[in-house]
Every structure is written in C-alpha cells, then in structure tokens.
Scaffold this active site. Structure first.
Site, PDB file in Angstrom:
ATOM      1  N   ASP A 121       0.864  -1.169   0.000  1.00 27.12           N
ATOM      2  CA  ASP A 121       0.000   0.000   0.000  1.00 27.12           C
ATOM      3  C   ASP A 121       0.910   1.231   0.000  1.00 27.12           C
ATOM      4  O   ASP A 121       2.100   1.122   0.325  1.00 27.12           O
ATOM      5  CB  ASP A 121      -0.895  -0.038   1.242  1.00 27.12           C
ATOM      6  CG  ASP A 121      -1.738   1.214   1.372  1.00 27.12           C
ATOM      7  OD1 ASP A 121      -2.379   1.603   0.386  1.00 27.12           O
ATOM      8  OD2 ASP A 121      -1.744   1.804   2.465  1.00 27.12           O
TER       9      ASP A 121
ATOM     10  N   ASP B  77      -1.562  -0.834   6.135  1.00 28.46           N
ATOM     11  CA  ASP B  77      -1.750  -0.349   7.506  1.00 28.46           C
ATOM     12  C   ASP B  77      -3.176   0.072   7.818  1.00 28.46           C
ATOM     13  O   ASP B  77      -3.513   0.265   8.981  1.00 28.46           O
ATOM     14  CB  ASP B  77      -0.815   0.840   7.767  1.00 28.46           C
ATOM     15  CG  ASP B  77      -1.329   2.122   7.115  1.00 28.46           C
ATOM     16  OD1 ASP B  77      -1.801   2.050   5.954  1.00 28.46           O
ATOM     17  OD2 ASP B  77      -1.282   3.177   7.756  1.00 28.46           O
TER      18      ASP B  77
ATOM     19  N   ASP C  52      -7.136  -1.955   3.987  1.00 27.82           N
ATOM     20  CA  ASP C  52      -6.192  -2.997   3.587  1.00 27.82           C
ATOM     21  C   ASP C  52      -6.542  -4.357   4.184  1.00 27.82           C
ATOM     22  O   ASP C  52      -5.944  -5.369   3.801  1.00 27.82           O
ATOM     23  CB  ASP C  52      -4.766  -2.625   4.040  1.00 27.82           C
ATOM     24  CG  ASP C  52      -4.243  -1.400   3.320  1.00 27.82           C
ATOM     25  OD1 ASP C  52      -4.520  -1.277   2.108  1.00 27.82           O
ATOM     26  OD2 ASP C  52      -3.581  -0.564   3.946  1.00 27.82           O
TER      27      ASP C  52
END
Length: 633
Positions: free
Chosen positions: A310, A502, A506
């Site tokens: 990410d 995080d 996600d």
C-alpha cells in the site's frame, strides 16, 4: 534446589525413568540381578504401549507417527534381552520430549514478555483518594493515577502538567518521551519517576497495548508447521531404517543386530528440530517487534517471491507535512503561515497539526480567534485580530475571495488555499513524505529473493506513479477499491505473495495474500487483525527483517534435521556391521538428540541479529542523509 525440584515435577516421566534406573542399580548390588531385567523390561514395554496409543490417535487424525521407530526399538531390545538398552531408549524418548518442551519455553521467552507485563489493575481516582480496580472495570472518562515506574493501564490523555513516559514497547522509541497536560498517553507505556494522573479515553479491551497483547497471545497459541516440514523426511527415513535393520538381521542371522540398528534410528531429530527452530524464529521476531501469528507464516516468508505495498502510511509516513509556503503580495510567508496555523487550531483536519507544528518550529506566534467555524470537507473560517481568515479547498476559498487563483502542484502534493480579509493571500503546499528507508528495504527484499514488487493504492495515479518511480517499483495500480486490491493480489503469478498495509481498507487484501503484514505501530486495527504478521514499530524495514527471519528459521530447521538424519544414518550403517552394541548405541543417540536441539536453538537469533545490525550500520554509513525523500521541498 527449588528449580531442580520444579523441573523434576514438570517432567515426571523422565524422573520416573531415572528412578527405575536407580532401582535397577540397587537391585543389582543387592544380588537380585535377575529382577532387574523384569523391572526394566516391564517398564519399557509400558512406556512403549503408552506411546503406541498416542501414535495411533495421531494417525487417526491424519498425522503420521514417527514414534513407530522408537516403539519398535523398545520392543526389539526387550525381546532380544537388551533390557538396559531398552531403558535407555525410553529415557531418550521421554527425555527428548522434555528437552523439546524446555527448549520451547526458552525460545518463547521474548514472545511471552508482553503477556507477562500486561497491566492487571488500575488506580481509580475517587473522592478522597484512590481505589485499585481490575483493569477491565475502567470506563471512558475515569480519572486514573499512574504511580512511578508503573505501566499505563489504558489509553488516555494526561491530566498532570508533565510526565516522562517510556514508550519503547509500543512505538519502538528508545528515548523516554516528554508529555504535557492534554497529550495522548498510550497503554503499555512505562511512567517515569513521578506519579501522574490521566483520564481514560478507551477501555482496556480497546486500548493499544491490550490489542498488541491479544496478537501476542494468538501467536503463542499457534503451532509451528512441524508435520508439514517433518513429513518430507518422515516416511523415507522410517522405511530406510526398518529396511536397514531387517537386512542387518538377515545377513548376520542375529536378531540382536535388528535392535542395534533401530536404537540409533529413533526420530528425535525430526520430532524436535522443527518445532524448536520455528518457535525460536517466532521468538526472534517478537524481540524485533514483529509478531508472527504462526510458524507456517515463517515458511511462507522464506519462500516469498512478490511483495505488494500500500502507499499511504506504508511506503510513506501517512501524515502530510508542509513543504512550501506561497504567499500572494502584500502578504509574506510568515504572516500567511501564522494566520493559517491560528485558524487551524479550530480544525479537525489531518493537515491542521502539520501546519501548527510548522508555525511553532519557525517561532511564529499563534493567535486566538474571536469566532471560528469548520465547514466539513471544505475548510475553516476564523475571525482573528479583526480579520476573517479562510483556509481550505480552492472553491471554498474562492467564495470568500473572488481574486483567488489556482497554484501549480507536483505529483504527490496538495494545495491548501488561504483568504485573509476578503483577499486571496496565497497557498500552502503539503506532501506525504516517502519513508527514508523505503528504497533500501526494497533493495534488501530483492537480495533476499523477493524480486517482484508492486504498489496498490486508492490514491490518484499521478501521485502513485511519482512515489513508485522514486522507489523503482514498475507495477502500479492506482485508484483501487478494497475489492480491486484483492483481485490484483489473486492474479499475481509469482507466489507466495506478501502484502503490506496499515489501514482498515487494507484488511481484505491482507487476509487474501499468502502473507499479510500490517504496519501496526499505533495499535491493532482491522489490518493487524487480518494480517499474518504485525510490525509493532513504525519502520518499514521490518518487512525485510521478517523475510530474513523466515529464511534463517527454515534454513536452521532443515540444517538441524539433516544433521540428525546424517549422523543417525552413519551410526546405523556402523551398527549394521555389529560394531555398536545396543546399549552404547542408545547412549550415543542421546548425544545426537542434544546436538540437534542445540543446532535448532540457533533460530532464536542473537548472533544473527547482531550480524544484521552490523550490516545495517555499514550500509547506513554509505547512505546520504535525506535520501529517499519524495522531493517535496
């Protein structure tokens, strides 16, 4: 002495076996040697029966029982009259279990550290004093006392004027942090030398430290993939051992030769090496602020070929910082920033703290507003010093200052516009900075065999590609919804796949990846609950460290297994020619087991971490300060 008694009670079967041996010696000295054979043989057969029942139960659950070799060795030695060897094999079998348990306890010491220091009570402020209450009875809004050197029981805000807290177990910061009244305090922090008061903002169950403890508990309860790793060698090793023993008996015509071979074929290296190594690897991870939820994750990390990241909060810090002030005459940069920071004191926007901090760092004075109002998602309007200050999106500011003009921004930047007294005053630019060690982490992953990298983000394509270009990531998918991320990860051919993220968004893709790694430095989120591993400190290098720990653990487990197998095979071949009596062989096999355990304990990794630290220092010496920046000035 107490420790010896405690160990004797814990491993009572070993104690009983040794006791039977002492009884045999006493009987032999008393002239009742004929009774020794019966005592030793009966006890050995009883243990063999007990082990056989457990083995059959394991087979009924689909687990192949390696203990068949040890059981066969016990029965064979009893039948051929080698009753002393039979007792030694029993001692080896029960002692191996005891050594495994002891090694596991030793390896799990760091893994259990967070659990053992979890706060159980809190000191509730009541009329006239304080009352000690169980931590689960603390409610949001309760005032609490934290005594010197005590652990902060729940998340909250500081009521006392000042506090010094050690947050190393939560954030990884090695230096105590100074806190002032109104500052956030995290559960699990250790108070300094002065008692302080705080107000709870979370219950125990939802506090940062308790959530981390829950992750550790989940890791501690998981089992290493002993069966999967051992199964690769269990069947061929068993078949080879039985075949060699049978051939030795057939060629020599002596049934004792069958027993002599099998006492050296007991499978303790397979039974012990894998669990000790994997639990040692999990312990090493915990010591490095990486909670690995199962031993199987270490195997997947060791074999990983692709890493997907990410962007926000993972490759970047996730907190945009002021990068440039662009005033419009007659306003200057300090005047513009001071006005914005004064107005942002009344805003809840994520950029507010950044602008306020930047103004204070420049020594600017912030002023109170006579009135202030925040327009959700648009900006804030405040009356400061008799002038109206408007801060926010371009369209919102243009409604109050028709002369406003858009400013140019680079990929990865965003602009906040400002009007003062009805005139356009300029813009402030902010950018989310790339983590300083993100590039070096990707390079280390490539060196570890994770050669394919990809970025998945919900951010705009221009911003994503700008960040990826700075890191050398060639595969980028921007403007993703959570379902898009899951689909992208599912379609990757180079597996196993590591996914690092995080945020709450996600969580689905972390659960879908072969190994999901959550950046959980600020406590458990949906991401850390869905992940297979959680990095407890705000350091992306933990991803490379986790892969290295996985590779080291599997390598050490396999080395330990092969050490035991090779030594056992060599000894079995020698015994097949009649050069190793059964009793001597049983004693020698004890030494093989001990060597296997010591080899597997290397996975705890003290020396490995020391070498990695030395490599990190050498690498850092050649990296210029500020490298890896996103380029925002």
């Amino acid at each position: 002495m107490r420790r010896i008694v405690r160990l004797a009670r814990r491993y009572w079967v070993v104690t009983l076996t040794l006791g039977i041996g002492v009884v045999g010696i006493v009987l032999a000295l008393a002239g009742a040697g004929w009774l020794v054979q019966w005592v030793f043989s009966a006890y050995a057969l009883a243990v063999a029966l007990w082990q056989a029942v457990g083995m059959v139960r394991a087979m009924m659950h689909g687990r192949f029982g390696l203990d068949i070799l040890a059981i066969t060795a016990i029965v064979a030695t009893v039948l051929v009259g080698e009753f002393v060897a039979a007792l030694i094999v029993v001692l080896m079998l029960t002692g191996g279990d005891a050594l495994e348990d002891y090694a596991n306890r030793r390896a799990k010491r760091e893994l259990d550290a967070l659990l053992t220091r979890a706060p159980q009570f809190a000191h509730l402020v009541v009329d006239g004093g304080y009352q000690e209450v169980p931590i689960d009875q603390v409610r949001v809004g309760d005032a609490l006392l934290v005594r010197p050197s005590e652990i902060v029981p729940v998340d909250g805000v500081l009521l006392s004027a000042h506090a010094e807290l050690d947050q190393s177990s939560i954030t990884g910061e090695s230096i105590p942090v100074d806190k002032a009244a109104g500052d956030e305090v995290l559960s699990g922090s250790v108070n300094g030398q002065e008692a302080v008061e705080m107000r709870a903002t979370s219950t125990a169950a939802s506090s940062q430290y308790q959530q981390i403890v829950a992750l550790v508990a989940q890791a501690a309860e998981s089992k290493a993939p002993v069966v999967r790793l051992a199964d690769r060698y269990a069947v061929p090793f068993t078949v080879f051992s039985l075949a060699l023993a049978a051939v030795a008996w057939w060629v020599s015509g002596d049934s004792v030769r069958f027993a002599e071979v099998l006492v050296l074929a007991t499978p303790c290296p397979l039974l012990i090496a894998a669990p000790v190594a994997f639990i040692g690897g999990m312990s090493r991870g915990a010591r490095n602020s990486i909670i690995v939820k199962s031993g199987g994750v270490l195997e997947q990390l060791a074999e990983a070929r692709t890493a997907v990241f990410d962007k926000t909060g993972t490759l970047t810090y996730g907190a945009p910082e002021l990068s440039e002030v662009r005033p419009e005459p007659p306003f200057d940069a300090d005047e513009l920033l001071a006005a914005v920071a004064s107005a942002e004191q009344y805003s809840s926007h994520v950029l507010a703290a950044s602008f306020i901090r930047a103004a204070r760092d420049r020594g600017l004075t912030l002023h109170e507003a006579s009135s202030a109002q925040e327009a959700a998602t648009n900006g804030v309007v405040a009356d400061i010093g008799g002038r109206q200050v408007v801060v926010g999106k371009f369209a919102f500011v243009a409604e109050h200052a028709p002369d406003a003009v858009r400013t140019s921004i680079a990929p990865g930047e965003l602009a906040v516009y400002v009007a003062i007294g009805g005139r356009y005053a300029g813009a402030l630019l902010a950018s989310d900075r790339l983590r300083a060690n993100a590039a070096s982490t990707l390079q280390e992953l490539s060196a570890l065999g994770v050669t394919n990298t990809m970025m998945l983000t919900g951010d705009a394509r221009e911003t994503a590609e700008h960040i990826a270009a700075g890191l050398g990531i060639t595969r980028v998918r921007a403007e993703c919804l959570p379902a898009d991320k899951v689909a992208e990860v599912a379609g990757i051919a180079e597996r196993p796949v590591i996914m690092v993220g995080d945020g709450v968004n996600d969580a689905p893709v972390l659960a879908a990846a072969d190994v999901g790694i959550a950046m959980g430095a600020k406590g458990a989120t949906a991401a850390s609950e869905s992940a297979d591993a959680v990095i407890l400190v705000d350091d992306i290098h933990g991803v490379a460290r986790a892969v290295r720990i996985g590779k080291d653990t599997v390598r050490i487990a396999l080395q330990s297994i092969w050490l035991g197998i090779i030594v056992s095979v060599v000894l079995m071949v020698i015994a097949a020619f009649g050069f190793i009596p059964a009793t001597a062989g049983a004693l020698i096999q004890e030494l093989v087991d001990l060597a296997t355990i010591l080899a597997a304990l290397r996975a705890i990794g003290g020396r490995l971490d020391a070498r990695e630290g030395a490599r990190g220092v050498d690498a850092a010496a050649g990296v210029p300060a500020g490298s890896g920046s996103s380029g925002a000035g």
